[in-house]
Design a protein around this motif. Structure first.
Motif, PDB file in Angstrom:
ATOM      1  N   MET A   1     -49.902 -97.465  48.909  1.00 36.47           N
ATOM      2  CA  MET A   1     -48.907 -97.746  49.855  1.00 36.47           C
ATOM      3  C   MET A   1     -47.798 -98.485  49.513  1.00 36.47           C
ATOM      4  SD  MET A   1     -49.160 -99.282  53.808  1.00 36.47           S
ATOM      5  CE  MET A   1     -49.849 -98.191  54.639  1.00 36.47           C
ATOM      6  N   LEU A   2     -46.649 -98.112  49.775  1.00 32.33           N
ATOM      7  CA  LEU A   2     -45.458 -98.636  49.193  1.00 32.33           C
ATOM      8  C   LEU A   2     -44.946 -99.737  50.374  1.00 32.33           C
ATOM      9  CD1 LEU A   2     -43.078 -95.637  48.277  1.00 32.33           C
ATOM     10  CD2 LEU A   2     -44.712 -97.234  46.909  1.00 32.33           C
ATOM     11  N   SER A   3     -44.471-100.650  49.766  1.00 27.95           N
ATOM     12  CA  SER A   3     -43.874-101.915  50.639  1.00 27.95           C
ATOM     13  C   SER A   3     -42.523-101.594  51.198  1.00 27.95           C
ATOM     14  CB  SER A   3     -43.825-103.166  49.687  1.00 27.95           C
ATOM     15  OG  SER A   3     -42.367-102.974  48.835  1.00 27.95           O
ATOM     16  N   PRO A   4     -42.214-101.940  52.436  1.00 24.82           N
ATOM     17  CA  PRO A   4     -40.688-101.731  52.812  1.00 24.82           C
ATOM     18  C   PRO A   4     -39.691-101.919  51.819  1.00 24.82           C
ATOM     19  CG  PRO A   4     -42.194-102.984  54.467  1.00 24.82           C
ATOM     20  CD  PRO A   4     -42.827-103.144  53.178  1.00 24.82           C
ATOM     21  N   HIS A   5     -39.925-102.922  51.001  1.00 24.56           N
ATOM     22  CA  HIS A   5     -38.737-103.160  49.981  1.00 24.56           C
ATOM     23  C   HIS A   5     -38.843-101.940  49.100  1.00 24.56           C
ATOM     24  CE1 HIS A   5     -36.305-105.492  47.232  1.00 24.56           C
ATOM     25  NE2 HIS A   5     -37.007-104.996  46.338  1.00 24.56           N
ATOM     26  N   GLU A   6     -39.913-101.566  48.659  1.00 21.69           N
ATOM     27  CA  GLU A   6     -40.001-100.246  47.683  1.00 21.69           C
ATOM     28  C   GLU A   6     -39.498 -99.236  48.639  1.00 21.69           C
ATOM     29  OE1 GLU A   6     -43.828-101.906  45.066  1.00 21.69           O
ATOM     30  OE2 GLU A   6     -44.021-100.606  46.978  1.00 21.69           O
ATOM     31  N   HIS A  32     -43.907 -95.837  38.534  1.00 20.01           N
ATOM     32  CA  HIS A  32     -45.491 -95.664  38.120  1.00 20.01           C
ATOM     33  C   HIS A  32     -46.022 -94.637  39.261  1.00 20.01           C
ATOM     34  CE1 HIS A  32     -49.582 -97.097  37.419  1.00 20.01           C
ATOM     35  NE2 HIS A  32     -49.802 -96.814  38.652  1.00 20.01           N
ATOM     36  N   GLU A  33     -45.260 -94.546  40.389  1.00 18.00           N
ATOM     37  CA  GLU A  33     -45.905 -93.588  41.316  1.00 18.00           C
ATOM     38  C   GLU A  33     -45.337 -92.110  41.208  1.00 18.00           C
ATOM     39  OE1 GLU A  33     -48.456 -94.004  43.575  1.00 18.00           O
ATOM     40  OE2 GLU A  33     -48.730 -96.116  42.638  1.00 18.00           O
ATOM     41  N   GLN A  34     -44.537 -92.207  40.277  1.00 13.69           N
ATOM     42  CA  GLN A  34     -43.762 -90.938  39.741  1.00 13.69           C
ATOM     43  C   GLN A  34     -42.811 -90.423  41.067  1.00 13.69           C
ATOM     44  OE1 GLN A  34     -46.919 -88.299  38.613  1.00 13.69           O
ATOM     45  NE2 GLN A  34     -47.043 -88.958  36.629  1.00 13.69           N
ATOM     46  N   LEU A  35     -42.174 -91.595  41.765  1.00  9.53           N
ATOM     47  CA  LEU A  35     -41.291 -91.097  42.658  1.00  9.53           C
ATOM     48  C   LEU A  35     -39.765 -91.267  42.162  1.00  9.53           C
ATOM     49  CD1 LEU A  35     -42.977 -93.266  45.498  1.00  9.53           C
ATOM     50  CD2 LEU A  35     -43.049 -90.841  45.108  1.00  9.53           C
ATOM     51  N   VAL A  36     -39.576 -91.997  40.926  1.00 15.86           N
ATOM     52  CA  VAL A  36     -38.296 -92.259  40.480  1.00 15.86           C
ATOM     53  C   VAL A  36     -38.442 -92.018  38.969  1.00 15.86           C
ATOM     54  CG1 VAL A  36     -36.669 -93.847  39.683  1.00 15.86           C
ATOM     55  CG2 VAL A  36     -37.547 -93.813  42.266  1.00 15.86           C
ATOM     56  N   LEU A  50     -34.507 -89.661  41.814  1.00 14.53           N
ATOM     57  CA  LEU A  50     -35.532 -89.152  42.512  1.00 14.53           C
ATOM     58  C   LEU A  50     -36.268 -88.099  41.787  1.00 14.53           C
ATOM     59  CD1 LEU A  50     -34.389 -89.285  46.279  1.00 14.53           C
ATOM     60  CD2 LEU A  50     -35.764 -90.953  45.149  1.00 14.53           C
ATOM     61  N   THR A  51     -37.664 -88.267  41.727  1.00 15.57           N
ATOM     62  CA  THR A  51     -38.202 -87.081  41.252  1.00 15.57           C
ATOM     63  C   THR A  51     -38.349 -86.058  42.433  1.00 15.57           C
ATOM     64  OG1 THR A  51     -40.472 -88.081  41.776  1.00 15.57           O
ATOM     65  CG2 THR A  51     -39.675 -88.355  39.702  1.00 15.57           C
ATOM     66  N   SER A  52     -39.189 -84.874  42.451  1.00 15.43           N
ATOM     67  CA  SER A  52     -39.454 -83.945  43.294  1.00 15.43           C
ATOM     68  C   SER A  52     -40.391 -84.763  44.367  1.00 15.43           C
ATOM     69  CB  SER A  52     -39.929 -82.672  42.982  1.00 15.43           C
ATOM     70  OG  SER A  52     -41.135 -82.719  42.152  1.00 15.43           O
ATOM     71  N   ARG A  53     -41.263 -85.482  43.522  1.00 11.34           N
ATOM     72  CA  ARG A  53     -42.228 -86.133  44.734  1.00 11.34           C
ATOM     73  C   ARG A  53     -41.655 -87.259  45.506  1.00 11.34           C
ATOM     74  NH1 ARG A  53     -47.908 -88.800  42.183  1.00 11.34           N
ATOM     75  NH2 ARG A  53     -48.579 -89.918  44.222  1.00 11.34           N
ATOM     76  N   GLY A  54     -40.574 -87.833  44.982  1.00  8.66           N
ATOM     77  CA  GLY A  54     -39.689 -88.814  45.841  1.00  8.66           C
ATOM     78  C   GLY A  54     -39.027 -88.221  46.747  1.00  8.66           C
ATOM     79  N   ARG A  55     -38.389 -87.006  46.538  1.00  4.31           N
ATOM     80  CA  ARG A  55     -37.854 -86.440  47.483  1.00  4.31           C
ATOM     81  C   ARG A  55     -38.584 -85.771  48.671  1.00  4.31           C
ATOM     82  NH1 ARG A  55     -35.097 -84.431  42.828  1.00  4.31           N
ATOM     83  NH2 ARG A  55     -36.183 -82.611  42.891  1.00  4.31           N
ATOM     84  N   GLU A  56     -39.788 -85.396  48.347  1.00  3.55           N
ATOM     85  CA  GLU A  56     -40.619 -84.753  49.324  1.00  3.55           C
ATOM     86  C   GLU A  56     -41.178 -86.167  50.342  1.00  3.55           C
ATOM     87  OE1 GLU A  56     -43.403 -82.507  51.545  1.00  3.55           O
ATOM     88  OE2 GLU A  56     -41.389 -81.999  50.570  1.00  3.55           O
ATOM     89  N   LEU A  57     -41.524 -87.341  49.555  1.00  2.00           N
ATOM     90  CA  LEU A  57     -41.912 -88.290  50.316  1.00  2.00           C
ATOM     91  C   LEU A  57     -40.837 -88.803  51.479  1.00  2.00           C
ATOM     92  CD1 LEU A  57     -43.886 -91.387  49.629  1.00  2.00           C
ATOM     93  CD2 LEU A  57     -41.492 -91.795  50.283  1.00  2.00           C
ATOM     94  N   LEU A  58     -39.488 -88.855  50.870  1.00  2.98           N
ATOM     95  CA  LEU A  58     -38.665 -89.262  52.011  1.00  2.98           C
ATOM     96  C   LEU A  58     -38.321 -88.296  53.065  1.00  2.98           C
ATOM     97  CD1 LEU A  58     -35.659 -90.810  49.437  1.00  2.98           C
ATOM     98  CD2 LEU A  58     -37.282 -91.980  51.004  1.00  2.98           C
ATOM     99  N   ARG A  59     -38.446 -86.926  52.831  1.00  2.00           N
ATOM    100  CA  ARG A  59     -38.310 -85.898  53.493  1.00  2.00           C
ATOM    101  C   ARG A  59     -39.543 -86.079  54.739  1.00  2.00           C
ATOM    102  NH1 ARG A  59     -40.617 -81.508  55.482  1.00  2.00           N
ATOM    103  NH2 ARG A  59     -42.200 -81.679  53.866  1.00  2.00           N
ATOM    104  N   ARG A  60     -40.625 -86.324  54.292  1.00  2.00           N
ATOM    105  CA  ARG A  60     -41.740 -86.441  55.335  1.00  2.00           C
ATOM    106  C   ARG A  60     -41.506 -87.812  56.039  1.00  2.00           C
ATOM    107  NH1 ARG A  60     -47.192 -84.430  53.604  1.00  2.00           N
ATOM    108  NH2 ARG A  60     -46.912 -82.617  52.089  1.00  2.00           N
ATOM    109  N   LEU A  61     -40.798 -88.778  55.326  1.00  2.00           N
ATOM    110  CA  LEU A  61     -40.765 -90.028  55.996  1.00  2.00           C
ATOM    111  C   LEU A  61     -39.520 -89.857  57.233  1.00  2.00           C
ATOM    112  CD1 LEU A  61     -41.101 -93.194  56.585  1.00  2.00           C
ATOM    113  CD2 LEU A  61     -39.369 -93.457  54.753  1.00  2.00           C
ATOM    114  N   ASP A  62     -38.440 -88.897  56.929  1.00  2.00           N
ATOM    115  CA  ASP A  62     -37.358 -88.639  57.825  1.00  2.00           C
ATOM    116  C   ASP A  62     -37.845 -87.695  59.031  1.00  2.00           C
ATOM    117  OD1 ASP A  62     -34.452 -88.697  58.676  1.00  2.00           O
ATOM    118  OD2 ASP A  62     -34.909 -86.514  57.967  1.00  2.00           O
ATOM    119  N   ALA A  63     -38.804 -86.871  58.765  1.00  2.00           N
ATOM    120  CA  ALA A  63     -39.467 -85.924  59.911  1.00  2.00           C
ATOM    121  C   ALA A  63     -40.224 -87.319  60.604  1.00  2.00           C
ATOM    122  CB  ALA A  63     -40.260 -84.857  59.269  1.00  2.00           C
TER     123      ALA A  63
END
Length: 76
Positions: A1-6, A32-36, A50-63
């Motif tokens: 799980m990512l911290s708010p700072h991350e 390390h988490e392959q998000l960047v 951002l990697t594709s994994r990072g973009r997907e995580l932000l897309r899901r967080l936005d939704a």
């Protein structure tokens, strides 16, 4: 799980990557988490992306945030 700072660093990489130190402590866990990933520039500098994994995580967080902010469809 990512911290708010991350998470905020991930958002900053998305919106203003030149303001983030590509090889700094803030991006270590995200890499390390392959998000960047780090792009090496011809000038010798480095730029976080951002990697594709990072973009997907932000897309899901936005939704998720939009779902939480919208009024409930349930009747009282």
């Amino acid at each position: 799980m990512l911290s708010p700072h991350e998470i905020s660093t991930l958002l900053l990489v998305q919106r203003a990557p030149y303001q983030v130190e590509a090889l700094g402590e803030d991006t270590d866990r995200l890499r390390h988490e392959q998000l960047v990933e780090v792009e090496l520039l011809a000038t010798g500098g480095a730029l976080p992306r951002l990697t594709s994994r990072g973009r997907e995580l932000l897309r899901r967080l936005d939704a998720f945030c939009k779902q939480q902010a919208s009024p409930s469809d349930e009747s009282p």
